[in-house]
Design a protein around this motif. Structure first.
Motif, PDB file in Angstrom:
ATOM      1  N   PHE A 120      26.330  16.124  23.237  1.00  0.00           N
ATOM      2  CA  PHE A 120      27.543  15.410  23.632  1.00  0.00           C
ATOM      3  C   PHE A 120      27.329  13.908  23.801  1.00  0.00           C
ATOM      4  CE2 PHE A 120      27.933  19.719  25.418  1.00  0.00           C
ATOM      5  CZ  PHE A 120      29.074  20.141  24.742  1.00  0.00           C
ATOM      6  N   ARG A 121      26.093  13.471  23.840  1.00  0.00           N
ATOM      7  CA  ARG A 121      25.798  12.089  24.211  1.00  0.00           C
ATOM      8  C   ARG A 121      26.437  11.043  23.289  1.00  0.00           C
ATOM      9  NH1 ARG A 121      20.840  12.685  26.260  1.00  0.00           N
ATOM     10  NH2 ARG A 121      21.987  13.919  27.741  1.00  0.00           N
ATOM     11  N   PRO A 122      26.429  11.191  21.965  1.00  0.00           N
ATOM     12  CA  PRO A 122      27.074  10.155  21.138  1.00  0.00           C
ATOM     13  C   PRO A 122      28.556   9.953  21.472  1.00  0.00           C
ATOM     14  CG  PRO A 122      25.653  11.499  19.781  1.00  0.00           C
ATOM     15  CD  PRO A 122      25.720  12.181  21.129  1.00  0.00           C
ATOM     16  N   LYS A 139      17.228  10.776  27.309  1.00  0.00           N
ATOM     17  CA  LYS A 139      16.838  11.099  25.945  1.00  0.00           C
ATOM     18  C   LYS A 139      16.652  12.601  25.825  1.00  0.00           C
ATOM     19  CE  LYS A 139      12.056  10.525  26.963  1.00  0.00           C
ATOM     20  NZ  LYS A 139      10.997   9.756  27.315  1.00  0.00           N
ATOM     21  N   PRO A 140      16.757  13.154  24.672  1.00  0.00           N
ATOM     22  CA  PRO A 140      17.110  12.498  23.410  1.00  0.00           C
ATOM     23  C   PRO A 140      18.569  12.058  23.415  1.00  0.00           C
ATOM     24  CG  PRO A 140      16.988  14.879  23.093  1.00  0.00           C
ATOM     25  CD  PRO A 140      16.556  14.607  24.494  1.00  0.00           C
ATOM     26  N   VAL A 141      18.841  11.007  22.681  1.00  0.00           N
ATOM     27  CA  VAL A 141      20.175  10.433  22.688  1.00  0.00           C
ATOM     28  C   VAL A 141      21.129  11.133  21.728  1.00  0.00           C
ATOM     29  CG1 VAL A 141      19.428   8.208  23.534  1.00  0.00           C
ATOM     30  CG2 VAL A 141      19.494   8.614  21.072  1.00  0.00           C
ATOM     31  N   ILE A 148      23.198  10.263  15.571  1.00  0.00           N
ATOM     32  CA  ILE A 148      22.444   9.003  15.637  1.00  0.00           C
ATOM     33  C   ILE A 148      23.260   7.871  15.026  1.00  0.00           C
ATOM     34  CG2 ILE A 148      20.416   7.773  14.744  1.00  0.00           C
ATOM     35  CD1 ILE A 148      19.689   9.595  17.035  1.00  0.00           C
ATOM     36  N   ARG A 149      23.889   8.125  13.884  1.00  0.00           N
ATOM     37  CA  ARG A 149      24.716   7.082  13.258  1.00  0.00           C
ATOM     38  C   ARG A 149      25.879   6.679  14.164  1.00  0.00           C
ATOM     39  NH1 ARG A 149      23.154   9.944   8.574  1.00  0.00           N
ATOM     40  NH2 ARG A 149      24.983  11.286   8.625  1.00  0.00           N
ATOM     41  N   ARG A 150      26.490   7.647  14.794  1.00  0.00           N
ATOM     42  CA  ARG A 150      27.596   7.365  15.714  1.00  0.00           C
ATOM     43  C   ARG A 150      27.098   6.535  16.897  1.00  0.00           C
ATOM     44  NH1 ARG A 150      31.629  12.064  18.085  1.00  0.00           N
ATOM     45  NH2 ARG A 150      33.161  10.659  18.966  1.00  0.00           N
TER      46      ARG A 150
END
Length: 166
Positions: A120-122, A139-141, A148-150
């Motif tokens: 859910f983090r992004p 983390k992890p993010v 990751i791109r978001r």
């Protein structure tokens, strides 16, 4: 990759606009979230826990109780006697459900502590940045390339807004 990208934007000091008291919002009230808020409230600067959000009400309430009354040490936090003087989480700022993170971020916080599951983090990070809120996230993010791109795209916006991210 994300850690490298975020390493350049970590700034140690965050100040609230106007009032010097930093209003903190906890998003994800499990053990690690409770530990992260314990660390935030243990600082010498003026800060207070202002809002809490979780999918499960029992997690939120047990976290609030531990933060208010104190708890023994664990692997991720030291023993403390409670931070009741630094907690101002009224019932109106205790949010439950999958959209609780939005309500917590919109409640007037200066800093969001994101400690939910990394899936859910992004989305949470993107929402906080768009709302102009500083962020500390565990983390992890993210868990996949689209996440990751978001996150990296939201980080560009955070830099433009001069938001502090850790």
């Amino acid at each position: 990759v994300a850690a490298t990208a975020l390493a350049g934007v970590v700034v140690p000091t965050v100040h609230a606009a106007g009032d010097e008291t930093l209003k903190v919002g906890l998003i994800g009230c499990g053990g690690r979230g409770t530990g992260a808020v314990t660390q935030a409230l243990s600082t010498t600067g003026p800060s207070k826990l202002w809002a809490m959000a979780d999918v499960f009400e029992d997690r939120l309430e047990s976290s609030l109780k531990a933060l208010s009354e104190g708890q023994d040490s664990r692997y991720d936090r030291e023993k403390h006697q409670g931070f009741s003087s630094k907690i101002d989480v009224s019932k109106e700022r205790r949010f439950i459900g999958f959209d609780a993170f939005k309500k917590a971020i919109d409640s007037g916080i200066d800093l969001a502590i994101l400690t939910t599951y990394p899936h859910f983090r992004p989305e949470h990070f993107e929402y906080a940045v768009n709302a102009g809120v500083h962020v500390f996230m565990e983390k992890p993010v993210a868990v996949d390339a689209p996440g990751i791109r978001r996150l990296l795209a939201a980080n560009k916006v955070a830099k433009q807004k001069n938001l502090k991210v850790g």
